[in-house]
Design an enzyme around this catalytic site. Structure first.
Site, PDB file in Angstrom:
ATOM      1  N   CYS A   7       0.828  -1.196   0.000  1.00 53.45           N
ATOM      2  CA  CYS A   7       0.000   0.000   0.000  1.00 53.45           C
ATOM      3  C   CYS A   7       0.872   1.260   0.000  1.00 53.45           C
ATOM      4  O   CYS A   7       2.066   1.217   0.286  1.00 53.45           O
ATOM      5  CB  CYS A   7      -0.930  -0.012   1.206  1.00 53.45           C
ATOM      6  SG  CYS A   7      -2.426   0.981   0.973  1.00 53.45           S
ATOM      7  N   ASP A 132      -6.308  -2.584  11.203  1.00 51.90           N
ATOM      8  CA  ASP A 132      -5.090  -1.793  11.352  1.00 51.90           C
ATOM      9  C   ASP A 132      -4.987  -1.324  12.796  1.00 51.90           C
ATOM     10  O   ASP A 132      -5.948  -1.416  13.567  1.00 51.90           O
ATOM     11  CB  ASP A 132      -5.138  -0.596  10.391  1.00 51.90           C
ATOM     12  CG  ASP A 132      -3.779   0.014  10.119  1.00 51.90           C
ATOM     13  OD1 ASP A 132      -2.790  -0.423  10.737  1.00 51.90           O
ATOM     14  OD2 ASP A 132      -3.700   0.946   9.302  1.00 51.90           O
TER      15      ASP A 132
END
Length: 222
Positions: A7, A132
């Site tokens: 990412c 996350d």
């Protein structure tokens, strides 16, 4: 949708690094406050230079549905990742595109279950759930590691959704994370960078190799 996602890609060169190393997904961050922010023009160039097999995921933080859908179409994305405080109703407005819903968590996972229940009621369940690390005031890319034990012991809260594990993953710990949590996929940004927004070819390669080894070991134990 994918197993290993790199990412925070900001340029064509880093996208090529991820592809060459074996990533099956990349993330393009459209949150302007992020050091990994990617402009629309650059995102289009990145997508046009990548093979179709690599999934292109657009990362958004508290953006309106119209903006997300316009970016999805303009850039040529394969999925969108909601990484902010978006309500379930936004997923309903995004039904025509695959959605990955990210949750920033500490030791309390109950809100994820409540959120998914509403999604089921609205018939807008995300394709994957990304977990996350919670760090107040930040929307990902913190480099802080999750409490894997809490996640492992409370997996039922995810209601069988495919889990994407993020949060402080890097070459030295991703295999251990896979062994501890058994996620469907893993995701990293800061863990493979030479500086914010710039990827290290060596770290990307090491991360993907370690992740593939971790998934292979997990499958061998089944």
């Amino acid at each position: 949708m994918f197993r290993v996602k790199i990412c925070g890609i900001t340029n064509v060169g880093d996208a090529r690094i991820a592809w060459d190393a074996g990533a099956d997904a990349i993330g393009l961050n459209f949150y302007r406050a992020s050091p990994r922010f990617c402009r629309i023009e650059m995102a289009r160039a990145i997508v046009q230079g990548m093979p179709q097999a690599v999934r292109k995921v657009g990362v958004f933080v508290n953006a309106p549905a119209a903006e997300i859908l316009a970016t999805f179409d303009t850039v040529g994305l394969d999925a969108v990742q909601l990484h902010g405080d978006e309500p379930p109703e936004l997923l309903r407005d995004l039904r025509r595109v695959p959605v990955i819903r990210a949750f920033r968590v500490g030791r309390e996972l109950t809100p994820i279950g409540c959120y998914l229940q509403v999604c089921h009621r609205l018939a807008c369940v995300p394709r994957m759930v990304l977990v996350d690390t919670l760090k107040p005031g930040q929307y990902g890319g913190t480099g802080a590691t999750l409490d894997w034990q809490v996640l492992r012991e409370n997996r039922q809260i995810l209601q069988g959704m495919p889990l994407v594990l993020a949060g402080g993953l890097k070459p030295g710990n991703v295999a251990a994370a896979i062994a501890a949590v058994s996620p469907w996929a893993v995701d990293t940004a800061s863990g493979v960078e030479s500086s914010p927004g710039m990827k290290s070819a060596a770290l990307v390669r090491e991360f993907i190799e370690a992740a593939h080894a971790g998934f292979a070991q997990r499958m061998a134990k089944k």
